[in-house]
Design an enzyme around this catalytic site. Structure first.
Site, PDB file in Angstrom:
ATOM      1  CE1 TYR A 101      -3.338   2.934   1.046  1.00 16.25           C
ATOM      2  CE2 TYR A 101      -1.513   3.585   2.465  1.00 16.25           C
ATOM      3  CZ  TYR A 101      -2.712   3.871   1.848  1.00 16.25           C
ATOM      4  OH  TYR A 101      -3.291   5.105   2.008  1.00 16.25           O
ATOM      5  CD  GLU A 189      -5.866   5.757   0.037  1.00 24.38           C
ATOM      6  OE1 GLU A 189      -5.552   5.289   1.152  1.00 24.38           O
ATOM      7  OE2 GLU A 189      -7.032   5.767  -0.392  1.00 24.38           O
TER       8      GLU A 189
END
Lengths: 383, 290
Positions: A101, A189
């Site tokens: 991530y 993101e």
């Protein structure tokens, strides 16, 4: 403003972040031909802006043309959490060995941007943040200098990313920060950032939220804003009128000026035993036409049985509000739902003189106005 | 008495030639605020309602000894306007503008930490010391001189609570609207500190709302440092998680932080009673002062 996955991926790819081969398609044949071109296996992904698409059946992995046809006909046209799916992204299925991530957001507590990296990618990162905050490495950025390369490396090493891919992940993070900064991002993101067996990193998903207040200087992104297909019709209408509006499940319609005061009005409706139907903030300095639009909005919600108008003027003027209420109500032979009005602050006395009291119930205090609206809503329900 | 502003405050209005700037400069002067200058690039040499306009804030400081600015500049240019006020060594800058891009405010916030200027706002109604001066857009007539300090994230909610106080004959030392944006200058803790140190403030009202963790931080500060009695109010108890309620900050994340409940319990733990209604807050203040 949230970009669609395919839009965000284009923005990321243009900046040099590796993304899988993909094509947008809006019919079954288009999906199959895109899949043939890309080469199986591919993922067929619904392009709607709701979370949990996979679990809701909006993402399917397919191995051949028959499966692609099936998946396309199931997903195209489906209703995904209230949103109509009219396009899918057909995307190369990445054979990965690991999922990371990476993200950039504004840390409002610190008043600074923060870069985040975690080796726990591919899952709900909010849950990771909650249950295992240590698993996310964070690096605050000085917004006037931008991200130094060492900061990207530090975040990557702090997260425990493997040495073999650390350089590439740092580079993705640096690019992501640059994008976030250039494009007035609220959040940017990649989850997951997939790692292949060849130690390549690829952005398998892409999230980009743009600060609405900055769209004036991001004309290219502003153009990408599309009308969401489906969703709440009233919320779409509110968007057109430019109101802050949230639909709720009660029956007392609420209109006020200023977010804090409108929330307080909602809370009081609840306090006096009613249920708010909506949050509607007309904002500061609303003129008569805007007030009339607000009433039109709340009247179009079938669940609403009564309306309370709570205006405490500062920059907003009571006389303008009263004119707007008259304007909206005088067009009806019969007022569709009882309206309770409370006016205070700037020019409230002028407002009270203008207000047509044959059309509304006037109360002097917030408490009295809310109680009256709750009573009216209750009476409708008792019938 | 007061904090931050009084009748000696010398105000420059940035954006005084715009509609809002002009209207509110006049309102401020009518209230008694000492507006000494306007600052608008390209409009130097003009006069607005008897106030001289300069091209830069620096000139307004040099020529008129301005020590405080109130900013009514459109959002696209407001970040720059705040920078200009910080660069002019003012004591106080009050940014009324709504809709300044967050990244601009992050840069302002960074610069702010390197200067001695205090910033209120942005996206706020400003502040008022009843009977002396008001800086911003608050309706002056609902305030009264007295001994209660008020700090709030929401403009119209401030008016509502002040109205309840004034109607009972309870006046205010100073009321400060700090604004509901994610990045602001003066926050609850700063304002509470000012009121705690002000000998004339005998009780404090703190109006918060859902979103962020500022109220929780304020509660911890009250617990440790504030002896003046504080009564609280938190807007947004009925707000559903995940929805943004107007203010950028007023969003409840699903995870339990930033909710009305967590704020109310933090305040209660710090000995701060939180009213269910604005009237209950006024009741509480009445009790403190009895």
């Amino acid at each position: 403003m949230k970009l669609h996955e395919y839009q965000a991926k284009n923005v990321f790819a243009d900046a040099g972040i590796p993304t899988p081969d993909s094509q947008l398609a809006s019919d079954v044949d288009g999906v199959v031909s895109a899949a043939e071109e890309i080469g199986y296996p591919v993922a067929v992904k619904a392009q709607v802006q709701v979370g949990g698409r996979g679990k809701a059946g909006g993402i399917k992995l397919v191995e051949d043309a028959d499966e692609a046809r099936d998946a396309a006909s199931q997903i195209l046209g489906m209703d995904l959490k209230g949103y109509h799916v009219d396009r899918v992204l057909v995307e190369e299925a990445v054979d990965f060995v690991n999922e990371l991530y990476v993200g950039i957001t504004m840390d409002r507590g610190e008043g600074k941007p923060v870069a985040m990296v975690s080796t726990k990618g591919g899952v709900n990162i909010e849950e990771v943040a909650e249950e295992d905050p240590e698993a996310i490495a964070r690096e605050h950025i000085d917004p006037s200098f931008g991200m130094h390369p060492y900061q990207a490396r530090k975040a990557v090493y702090d997260a425990g990313v493997d040495q073999s891919i650390a350089r590439d992940v740092s580079s993705v993070l640096t690019t992501l920060y640059q994008l976030w900064d250039d494009k007035d991002g609220a959040d940017a993101e990649i989850n997951p950032l997939m790692v292949t067996s060849n130690n390549e990193v690829i952005a398998a998903d892409a999230v980009m939220n743009i600060d609405e207040d900055a769209l004036f200087r991001q004309p290219e992104l502003a153009e990408m804003e599309e009308e969401a297909a489906g969703g709440d019709e009233l919320e779409q209408k509110a968007d057109e009128y430019g109101f802050d509006y949230v639909r709720l499940d009660g029956n007392v319609g609420i209109i006020g000026n200023g977010a804090g005061l409108v929330m307080t009005t909602l809370d009081l409706v609840d306090h006096y035993g009613g249920k708010p139907a909506n949050f509607l903030d007309v904002g500061g300095g609303a003129k008569a036409a805007r007030i009339a639009n607000a009433l039109d909005m709340v009247f179009s919600d079938d669940n609403v049985d009564s309306v309370v108008f709570n205006i405490f003027g500062g920059i907003t003027r009571g006389d303008e509000v009263a004119r707007g209420i008259n304007e909206a109500l005088e067009q009806f032979d019969e007022i569709p739902k009882p309206v309770v009005v409370r006016l205070a602050g700037t020019n409230w006395e002028e407002g009270m003189e203008i207000l047509n009291e044959d059309l509304v119930t006037v109360e002097q205090t917030l408490e009295d106005a809310v109680q009256r609206a709750v009573e009216y809503a209750g009476e409708v329900n008792d019938q | 008495m007061s904090v931050l502003v009084d009748d000696d405050t010398r105000v420059v209005v940035q954006g005084i030639t715009g509609g809002e700037g002009k209207f509110h400069a006049e309102q401020m002067m009518e209230y008694g605020t000492n507006v000494v200058a306007g600052a608008v690039p390209g409009k130097g040499g003009q006069e607005v309602s008897g106030v001289p306009v300069y091209d830069t804030v620096h000139e307004a400081v040099d020529e008129e000894n301005a020590d405080t600015s109130v900013i009514f500049v459109p959002p696209a240019f407001a970040g720059d306007a705040v920078f200009e006020s910080l660069d002019s060594d003012l004591d106080l800058a009050v940014a009324i503008t709504e809709g300044i891009p967050t990244q601009d405010m992050a840069r302002v916030n960074k610069r702010l930490s390197e200067t001695d200027t205090r910033l209120i706002g942005p996206n706020c109604p400003g502040l008022i010391t009843p009977g002396e001066a008001k800086l911003g857009i608050l309706p002056g007539n609902i305030f009264a001189e007295g001994n209660v300090g008020l700090v709030s994230r929401s403009g119209t909610l401030t008016y509502q609570v002040v109205d309840s106080l004034t109607n009972r004959g309870i006046g205010q030392t100073t009321a400060i609207g700090i604004g509901g944006d994610p990045i602001i200058g003066t926050d609850f803790v700063d304002a509470l500190e000012l009121f705690e140190d002000d000998p004339d403030t005998d009780a404090i009202v703190m109006c918060g709302e859902i979103g962020g963790e500022d109220e929780e931080e304020a509660a911890a500060f009250i617990d440790d440092y504030v002896d003046t009695p504080v009564a609280g109010f938190i807007a947004g108890r009925t707000a559903p998680p995940g929805k943004r309620m107007g203010h950028a900050g007023a969003i409840v994340s699903g995870s339990g932080t930033g909710t009305a409940e967590s704020k109310i319990s933090a305040l209660n733990d710090a000995g701060v009673p939180v009213g269910d209604t604005p009237e209950e807050v006024a009741d509480q203040i009445e009790e403190f002062l009895a």
